[in-house]
Design a protein around this motif. Structure first.
Motif, PDB file in Angstrom:
ATOM      1  N   VAL A  94     -44.426  41.910  78.744  1.00 55.92           N
ATOM      2  CA  VAL A  94     -45.729  41.636  78.124  1.00 55.92           C
ATOM      3  C   VAL A  94     -46.037  40.144  78.173  1.00 55.92           C
ATOM      4  CG1 VAL A  94     -46.996  41.622  75.934  1.00 55.92           C
ATOM      5  CG2 VAL A  94     -45.754  43.668  76.634  1.00 55.92           C
ATOM      6  N   ALA A  95     -45.040  39.318  77.858  1.00 58.84           N
ATOM      7  CA  ALA A  95     -45.249  37.871  77.837  1.00 58.84           C
ATOM      8  C   ALA A  95     -45.546  37.337  79.243  1.00 58.84           C
ATOM      9  CB  ALA A  95     -44.030  37.171  77.249  1.00 58.84           C
ATOM     10  N   LEU A  96     -44.727  37.730  80.225  1.00 59.92           N
ATOM     11  CA  LEU A  96     -44.902  37.212  81.582  1.00 59.92           C
ATOM     12  C   LEU A  96     -46.225  37.666  82.195  1.00 59.92           C
ATOM     13  CD1 LEU A  96     -41.288  37.619  83.037  1.00 59.92           C
ATOM     14  CD2 LEU A  96     -42.413  35.526  82.268  1.00 59.92           C
ATOM     15  N   THR A  97     -46.552  38.946  82.045  1.00 57.62           N
ATOM     16  CA  THR A  97     -47.811  39.441  82.607  1.00 57.62           C
ATOM     17  C   THR A  97     -49.002  38.861  81.851  1.00 57.62           C
ATOM     18  OG1 THR A  97     -47.600  41.436  81.226  1.00 57.62           O
ATOM     19  CG2 THR A  97     -46.849  41.587  83.513  1.00 57.62           C
ATOM     20  N   GLY A  98     -48.818  38.570  80.570  1.00 60.54           N
ATOM     21  CA  GLY A  98     -49.887  37.925  79.809  1.00 60.54           C
ATOM     22  C   GLY A  98     -50.171  36.527  80.315  1.00 60.54           C
ATOM     23  N   VAL A  99     -49.110  35.799  80.658  1.00 64.05           N
ATOM     24  CA  VAL A  99     -49.292  34.447  81.217  1.00 64.05           C
ATOM     25  C   VAL A  99     -50.013  34.523  82.556  1.00 64.05           C
ATOM     26  CG1 VAL A  99     -48.069  32.450  82.170  1.00 64.05           C
ATOM     27  CG2 VAL A  99     -47.318  33.455  80.006  1.00 64.05           C
ATOM     28  N   VAL A 100     -49.603  35.486  83.403  1.00 66.00           N
ATOM     29  CA  VAL A 100     -50.262  35.645  84.704  1.00 66.00           C
ATOM     30  C   VAL A 100     -51.731  36.015  84.514  1.00 66.00           C
ATOM     31  CG1 VAL A 100     -50.305  36.995  86.832  1.00 66.00           C
ATOM     32  CG2 VAL A 100     -48.125  36.248  85.880  1.00 66.00           C
ATOM     33  N   ASN A 101     -52.011  36.917  83.568  1.00 69.01           N
ATOM     34  CA  ASN A 101     -53.398  37.280  83.286  1.00 69.01           C
ATOM     35  C   ASN A 101     -54.224  36.056  82.893  1.00 69.01           C
ATOM     36  OD1 ASN A 101     -53.637  39.995  83.841  1.00 69.01           O
ATOM     37  ND2 ASN A 101     -53.044  40.660  81.800  1.00 69.01           N
TER      38      ASN A 101
ATOM     39  N   ALA B 166     -61.223  43.421  86.473  1.00 65.51           N
ATOM     40  CA  ALA B 166     -62.037  44.097  87.483  1.00 65.51           C
ATOM     41  C   ALA B 166     -62.966  43.150  88.221  1.00 65.51           C
ATOM     42  CB  ALA B 166     -62.862  45.206  86.821  1.00 65.51           C
ATOM     43  N   VAL B 167     -63.019  41.897  87.791  1.00 62.31           N
ATOM     44  CA  VAL B 167     -63.971  40.947  88.389  1.00 62.31           C
ATOM     45  C   VAL B 167     -63.518  40.504  89.773  1.00 62.31           C
ATOM     46  CG1 VAL B 167     -65.050  38.689  88.129  1.00 62.31           C
ATOM     47  CG2 VAL B 167     -64.726  40.168  86.132  1.00 62.31           C
ATOM     48  N   GLY B 168     -62.207  40.295  89.946  1.00 63.22           N
ATOM     49  CA  GLY B 168     -61.697  39.770  91.209  1.00 63.22           C
ATOM     50  C   GLY B 168     -61.832  40.758  92.355  1.00 63.22           C
ATOM     51  N   GLU B 169     -61.832  40.223  93.570  1.00 69.76           N
ATOM     52  CA  GLU B 169     -61.939  41.037  94.769  1.00 69.76           C
ATOM     53  C   GLU B 169     -60.800  40.699  95.725  1.00 69.76           C
ATOM     54  OE1 GLU B 169     -65.759  40.385  96.450  1.00 69.76           O
ATOM     55  OE2 GLU B 169     -66.863  41.288  94.772  1.00 69.76           O
TER      56      GLU B 169
ATOM     57  N   GLN C  81     -53.662  32.943  83.623  1.00 70.71           N
ATOM     58  CA  GLN C  81     -53.854  32.082  84.777  1.00 70.71           C
ATOM     59  C   GLN C  81     -54.965  32.603  85.679  1.00 70.71           C
ATOM     60  OE1 GLN C  81     -52.759  29.147  85.718  1.00 70.71           O
ATOM     61  NE2 GLN C  81     -53.777  29.262  87.715  1.00 70.71           N
ATOM     62  N   MET C  82     -55.019  33.916  85.841  1.00 75.10           N
ATOM     63  CA  MET C  82     -55.998  34.491  86.762  1.00 75.10           C
ATOM     64  C   MET C  82     -57.391  34.597  86.138  1.00 75.10           C
ATOM     65  SD  MET C  82     -53.772  37.359  88.812  1.00 75.10           S
ATOM     66  CE  MET C  82     -54.771  37.183  90.290  1.00 75.10           C
ATOM     67  N   ILE C  83     -57.459  34.616  84.803  1.00 74.55           N
ATOM     68  CA  ILE C  83     -58.767  34.716  84.146  1.00 74.55           C
ATOM     69  C   ILE C  83     -59.427  33.349  83.986  1.00 74.55           C
ATOM     70  CG2 ILE C  83     -59.936  35.295  81.975  1.00 74.55           C
ATOM     71  CD1 ILE C  83     -57.943  37.588  81.649  1.00 74.55           C
ATOM     72  N   PHE C  84     -58.672  32.379  83.448  1.00 72.54           N
ATOM     73  CA  PHE C  84     -59.307  31.076  83.211  1.00 72.54           C
ATOM     74  C   PHE C  84     -58.488  29.892  83.704  1.00 72.54           C
ATOM     75  CE2 PHE C  84     -57.101  32.320  79.252  1.00 72.54           C
ATOM     76  CZ  PHE C  84     -56.219  31.268  79.082  1.00 72.54           C
ATOM     77  N   GLY C  85     -57.234  30.112  84.111  1.00 75.55           N
ATOM     78  CA  GLY C  85     -56.408  29.007  84.572  1.00 75.55           C
ATOM     79  C   GLY C  85     -55.744  28.295  83.406  1.00 75.55           C
ATOM     80  N   LEU C  86     -54.437  28.221  83.415  1.00 71.60           N
ATOM     81  CA  LEU C  86     -53.715  27.625  82.280  1.00 71.60           C
ATOM     82  C   LEU C  86     -54.069  26.158  82.093  1.00 71.60           C
ATOM     83  CD1 LEU C  86     -50.195  29.267  82.790  1.00 71.60           C
ATOM     84  CD2 LEU C  86     -52.005  29.926  81.180  1.00 71.60           C
ATOM     85  N   GLY C  87     -54.476  25.493  83.169  1.00 65.40           N
ATOM     86  CA  GLY C  87     -54.877  24.093  83.052  1.00 65.40           C
ATOM     87  C   GLY C  87     -56.151  23.899  82.249  1.00 65.40           C
ATOM     88  N   GLN C  88     -56.907  24.977  82.060  1.00 65.89           N
ATOM     89  CA  GLN C  88     -58.151  24.920  81.288  1.00 65.89           C
ATOM     90  C   GLN C  88     -57.976  25.491  79.880  1.00 65.89           C
ATOM     91  OE1 GLN C  88     -60.897  23.397  82.530  1.00 65.89           O
ATOM     92  NE2 GLN C  88     -59.535  22.916  84.245  1.00 65.89           N
TER      93      GLN C  88
END
Length: 204
Positions: free
Chosen positions: A102-109, A34-37, A111-118
């Protein structure tokens, strides 16, 4: 729960399932999604809703199979046993698709929450540690599901050999499904905690 105890019509079951699914999907409008706009925010929420719905269908199937196992085991009915085995085999491709979603959407989540690079810095936070716990619990659930599929494949052959092997198979599935249900409850508890934790180092 009422849908498991009674025998509703197909139409009422479809309506109830749709309403339950819509209610579950609305949870994406809270927590980190809910944080994103703007467009990114809506994409995050829709992805999270898909994640929740796929996980909900998977957990619902576990509860249904547990009920079928209890009924088959209590009645010692060969027809129920064969129907259970057929249901487990038939659900296998659907279950695999749900796990993939579940796996694919979890990866996207992620990435959008903290970034997989982090990912490494996030592991030092409570959020990251809870995420690892969640993934471990899900992995154990997958092992339970694999065990149930293997047991279901043995039921038709075991029935030709007599009733005893079937009862053993049902006992095995009952124990495994119970463990899987307990793991599912643990996953839900961890997810609730994740929604309150911050993935940013220094914030948790």
């Amino acid at each position: 729960m009422p849908a498991l105890l009674f025998r509703p019509s197909r139409a009422s079951s479809s309506i109830a399932a749709s309403l339950y699914g819509a209610a579950l999907g609305t949870l994406a409008w809270s927590g980190h999604a809910a944080v994103g706009e703007g467009f990114a925010g809506w994409l995050h929420r829709l992805n999270d809703a898909a994640h929740l719905l796929a996980a909900g269908l998977w957990l619902g199937a576990i509860g249904w199979f547990a009920l079928l196992v209890l009924r088959a085991h209590a009645g010692s009915d060969p027809e129920r046993t064969m129907a259970l085995a057929a249901a487990l085999k038939g659900f296998a491709p659907v279950g695999a698709a749900l796990v993939l979603v579940v796996a694919l959407t979890g990866v996207v989540n992620s990435q959008m929450i903290f970034g997989l690079g982090q990912a490494l810095p996030v592991l030092s936070t409570r959020y990251g540690q809870l995420l690892v716990v969640k993934l471990g619990l899900v992995a154990l659930m997958l092992l339970c599901a694999r065990s149930n599929r293997s047991t279901a494949r043995s039921i038709p052959e075991a029935w030709n050999a007599g009733p005893a092997p079937d009862q053993q198979a049902l006992q095995t599935m009952r124990r495994t499904l119970l463990v899987e249900l307990l793991l599912a409850v643990a996953v839900i508890a961890v997810v609730a905690w994740l929604g309150l934790a911050s993935p940013m180092p220094g914030d948790s």
